[in-house]
Design a protein around this motif. Structure first.
Motif, PDB file in Angstrom:
ATOM      1  N   VAL A 294       0.823  -1.207   0.000  1.00  0.00           N
ATOM      2  CA  VAL A 294       0.000   0.000   0.000  1.00  0.00           C
ATOM      3  C   VAL A 294       0.862   1.264   0.000  1.00  0.00           C
ATOM      4  N   CYS A 295       1.965   1.237   0.750  1.00  0.00           N
ATOM      5  CA  CYS A 295       2.802   2.425   0.910  1.00  0.00           C
ATOM      6  C   CYS A 295       3.939   2.506  -0.102  1.00  0.00           C
TER       7      CYS A 295
ATOM      8  N   VAL B  65      11.342   3.819   5.093  1.00  0.00           N
ATOM      9  CA  VAL B  65      10.085   3.141   5.421  1.00  0.00           C
ATOM     10  C   VAL B  65       9.227   4.033   6.309  1.00  0.00           C
ATOM     11  N   ARG B  66       9.863   4.643   7.313  1.00  0.00           N
ATOM     12  CA  ARG B  66       9.130   5.525   8.229  1.00  0.00           C
ATOM     13  C   ARG B  66       8.510   6.701   7.469  1.00  0.00           C
ATOM     14  N   THR B  67       9.260   7.266   6.550  1.00  0.00           N
ATOM     15  CA  THR B  67       8.762   8.400   5.770  1.00  0.00           C
ATOM     16  C   THR B  67       7.583   7.990   4.895  1.00  0.00           C
ATOM     17  N   LYS B  68       7.684   6.836   4.246  1.00  0.00           N
ATOM     18  CA  LYS B  68       6.587   6.391   3.380  1.00  0.00           C
ATOM     19  C   LYS B  68       5.333   6.066   4.182  1.00  0.00           C
ATOM     20  N   LEU B  69       5.502   5.468   5.350  1.00  0.00           N
ATOM     21  CA  LEU B  69       4.349   5.207   6.212  1.00  0.00           C
ATOM     22  C   LEU B  69       3.687   6.510   6.639  1.00  0.00           C
ATOM     23  N   ARG B  70       4.515   7.450   7.107  1.00  0.00           N
ATOM     24  CA  ARG B  70       3.979   8.732   7.567  1.00  0.00           C
ATOM     25  C   ARG B  70       3.261   9.466   6.434  1.00  0.00           C
ATOM     26  N   ASP B  71       3.877   9.506   5.259  1.00  0.00           N
ATOM     27  CA  ASP B  71       3.275  10.232   4.144  1.00  0.00           C
ATOM     28  C   ASP B  71       1.950   9.603   3.712  1.00  0.00           C
ATOM     29  N   TRP B  72       1.921   8.272   3.657  1.00  0.00           N
ATOM     30  CA  TRP B  72       0.676   7.623   3.227  1.00  0.00           C
ATOM     31  C   TRP B  72      -0.435   7.842   4.244  1.00  0.00           C
ATOM     32  N   VAL B  73      -0.135   7.668   5.526  1.00  0.00           N
ATOM     33  CA  VAL B  73      -1.169   7.817   6.554  1.00  0.00           C
ATOM     34  C   VAL B  73      -1.688   9.250   6.593  1.00  0.00           C
ATOM     35  N   THR B  74      -0.787  10.230   6.623  1.00  0.00           N
ATOM     36  CA  THR B  74      -1.234  11.622   6.725  1.00  0.00           C
ATOM     37  C   THR B  74      -2.015  12.046   5.487  1.00  0.00           C
TER      38      THR B  74
ATOM     39  N   LEU C  67      -8.631   3.460  11.841  1.00  0.00           N
ATOM     40  CA  LEU C  67      -7.839   2.463  11.119  1.00  0.00           C
ATOM     41  C   LEU C  67      -8.669   1.807  10.021  1.00  0.00           C
ATOM     42  N   GLN C  68      -9.955   1.572  10.312  1.00  0.00           N
ATOM     43  CA  GLN C  68     -10.825   0.994   9.285  1.00  0.00           C
ATOM     44  C   GLN C  68     -10.977   1.951   8.110  1.00  0.00           C
ATOM     45  N   ARG C  69     -11.052   3.254   8.399  1.00  0.00           N
ATOM     46  CA  ARG C  69     -11.117   4.241   7.319  1.00  0.00           C
ATOM     47  C   ARG C  69      -9.850   4.190   6.468  1.00  0.00           C
ATOM     48  N   LEU C  70      -8.695   4.021   7.108  1.00  0.00           N
ATOM     49  CA  LEU C  70      -7.451   3.897   6.346  1.00  0.00           C
ATOM     50  C   LEU C  70      -7.503   2.701   5.409  1.00  0.00           C
ATOM     51  N   VAL C  71      -8.021   1.590   5.916  1.00  0.00           N
ATOM     52  CA  VAL C  71      -8.145   0.390   5.084  1.00  0.00           C
ATOM     53  C   VAL C  71      -9.049   0.670   3.890  1.00  0.00           C
ATOM     54  N   GLU C  72     -10.153   1.360   4.129  1.00  0.00           N
ATOM     55  CA  GLU C  72     -11.081   1.665   3.038  1.00  0.00           C
ATOM     56  C   GLU C  72     -10.432   2.556   1.989  1.00  0.00           C
ATOM     57  N   VAL C  73      -9.646   3.536   2.439  1.00  0.00           N
ATOM     58  CA  VAL C  73      -8.941   4.397   1.488  1.00  0.00           C
ATOM     59  C   VAL C  73      -7.953   3.583   0.665  1.00  0.00           C
ATOM     60  N   ALA C  74      -7.228   2.691   1.338  1.00  0.00           N
ATOM     61  CA  ALA C  74      -6.201   1.905   0.653  1.00  0.00           C
ATOM     62  C   ALA C  74      -6.786   0.973  -0.396  1.00  0.00           C
ATOM     63  N   LEU C  75      -7.975   0.448  -0.131  1.00  0.00           N
ATOM     64  CA  LEU C  75      -8.528  -0.590  -1.001  1.00  0.00           C
ATOM     65  C   LEU C  75      -9.569  -0.079  -1.974  1.00  0.00           C
ATOM     66  N   GLN C  76      -9.875   1.217  -1.932  1.00  0.00           N
ATOM     67  CA  GLN C  76     -10.864   1.712  -2.891  1.00  0.00           C
ATOM     68  C   GLN C  76     -10.272   1.682  -4.295  1.00  0.00           C
TER      69      GLN C  76
ATOM     70  N   GLY D  80      -9.399   2.789  -8.205  1.00  0.00           N
ATOM     71  CA  GLY D  80      -9.106   4.061  -8.852  1.00  0.00           C
ATOM     72  C   GLY D  80      -7.810   4.652  -8.362  1.00  0.00           C
ATOM     73  N   PRO D  81      -7.424   5.816  -8.904  1.00  0.00           N
ATOM     74  CA  PRO D  81      -6.141   6.424  -8.599  1.00  0.00           C
ATOM     75  C   PRO D  81      -5.951   6.769  -7.138  1.00  0.00           C
ATOM     76  N   SER D  82      -7.051   7.057  -6.402  1.00  0.00           N
ATOM     77  CA  SER D  82      -6.893   7.480  -5.019  1.00  0.00           C
ATOM     78  C   SER D  82      -6.385   6.370  -4.128  1.00  0.00           C
ATOM     79  N   ALA D  83      -6.429   5.112  -4.611  1.00  0.00           N
ATOM     80  CA  ALA D  83      -5.910   4.014  -3.806  1.00  0.00           C
ATOM     81  C   ALA D  83      -4.403   3.887  -3.931  1.00  0.00           C
ATOM     82  N   ALA D  84      -3.812   4.563  -4.911  1.00  0.00           N
ATOM     83  CA  ALA D  84      -2.384   4.446  -5.130  1.00  0.00           C
ATOM     84  C   ALA D  84      -1.609   5.211  -4.067  1.00  0.00           C
ATOM     85  N   TYR D  85      -0.357   4.843  -3.925  1.00  0.00           N
ATOM     86  CA  TYR D  85       0.501   5.530  -2.969  1.00  0.00           C
ATOM     87  C   TYR D  85       0.840   6.912  -3.513  1.00  0.00           C
ATOM     88  N   VAL D  86       0.441   7.940  -2.790  1.00  0.00           N
ATOM     89  CA  VAL D  86       0.713   9.320  -3.186  1.00  0.00           C
ATOM     90  C   VAL D  86       1.255  10.057  -1.977  1.00  0.00           C
TER      91      VAL D  86
END
Length: 319
Positions: A37-38, A49-58, A113-122, A124-130
């Motif tokens: 996902v990240c 790894v820490r930076t990619k996790l932080r960027d994806w979550v925020t 956390l469930q919302r994060l999962v929903e964002v990750a798995l939706q 379209g482009p918004s599910a990609a790592y940005v």
């Protein structure tokens, strides 16, 4: 590899334990679902790894309601005011901030956390790592802190660079230390000097202020824009002897100048660089002291400050 919601949710829960994303050797503790996902690859070290996790979550949580967003950031160790060693301590801190019981906060954490999962798995482009830096980053940040007036004031000038087409809004944040270690959070007065329009603001925690700023025109990739804000401590409110910048996105250059009151020069001033969270809380002098020039000023620069680290100066007032 396809990512299941159950696996991703379990990995997020596991990541909340201990120090969360701030855990040393985090690259050894991230599961395959989060890696996919990240956009984490085998060659990424712990800080990458820490930076990619932080960027994806925020980025994923940026549209969540404030209480849900904080219920995600704090447990994961991504809230700059909740850098505690254990998850229970971060939950207790969040419960006090939201004036709720720990059980309620844990339910909000699960919902977030469930919302994060929903964002990750939706789909379209918004599910990609940005990452946020794919939208814009800071080319230059120049701060002038003036301590010789009726109240402390800081002029902050930023030059931002668009990393994609159509950047029309940016977010700006500031965290204000309490005037004393055990004191109540302070307030600030913020004025736009030029270059942007303030279109929204919120205070997700007692010490943190978030601003939404509109640019005069959309920027395309590679275009730059400068804006300036002035931040003042309200009259009668003291200021802790510290100014530390914690980059939340890529910044190419940070320069800080401090002009002290020549009738109340500090006993000592020291440079803060590459500080970790809470390293600067107790105002213990760092090894690199800074001499004041003949007009009571210091001037320090930090090329390529790293995200998640602190840069700036602190001082010991005389007397």
């Amino acid at each position: 590899m396809s990512v299941s919601s159950e696996q991703l949710m379990e990995e997020l829960r596991t990541l909340c334990r201990g120090r969360g994303v701030q855990t040393p050797g985090i690259d050894l503790h991230v599961g395959p679902a989060l890696r996919q996902v990240c956009g984490i690859v085998e060659t990424d070290g712990a800080e990458a790894v820490r930076t990619k996790l932080r960027d994806w979550v925020t980025n994923a949580a940026r549209t969540f309601p404030v209480e849900v967003r904080n219920a995600v950031l704090a447990p994961l160790g991504l809230h700059d005011e909740a850098q505690f060693r254990f998850l229970n301590e971060r939950i207790e801190w969040l419960a006090k901030q939201q004036d709720r019981g720990a059980r309620t906060v844990r339910r909000r954490m699960e919902a977030g956390l469930q919302r994060l999962v929903e964002v990750a798995l939706q789909p379209g482009p918004s599910a990609a790592y940005v990452t946020p830096s794919e939208f814009w980053h800071v080319k230059e940040f120049d701060a002038l802190l003036k301590l010789d007036g009726p109240t402390p004031a800081c002029t902050e000038r930023r030059t931002v660079v668009a990393d994609t087409d159509g950047v029309s809004e940016i977010a700006w944040s500031i965290t204000i230390p309490s005037p004393t270690p055990d004191g109540a959070p302070g307030d600030v007065d913020i004025e736009v000097l030029h270059g942007v329009e303030l279109i929204g603001h919120e205070r997700p925690s007692p010490r943190r202020f978030l601003m939404k700023l509109r640019l005069p025109r959309p920027l395309n990739a590679g275009q730059t824009h400068q804006f300036a804000l002035e931040v003042k401590v309200p009259r009668g409110q003291s200021m802790r002897p510290t100014y530390v910048f914690w980059p939340e996105r890529m910044c190419e250059s940070f320069r800080l100048r401090v002009r002290f009151d020549r009738d109340a020069l500090p006993e000592s001033v020291w440079r803060v660089e590459e500080a970790l969270a809470r390293d600067t809380d107790d105002l213990t002098p760092w090894p690199q002291t800074l001499p004041l020039d003949e007009i009571g000023e210091i001037d320090v620069s930090f090329p390529h400050p790293r995200q998640g680290r602190g840069y700036g100066v602190q001082w010991t007032p005389r007397g």
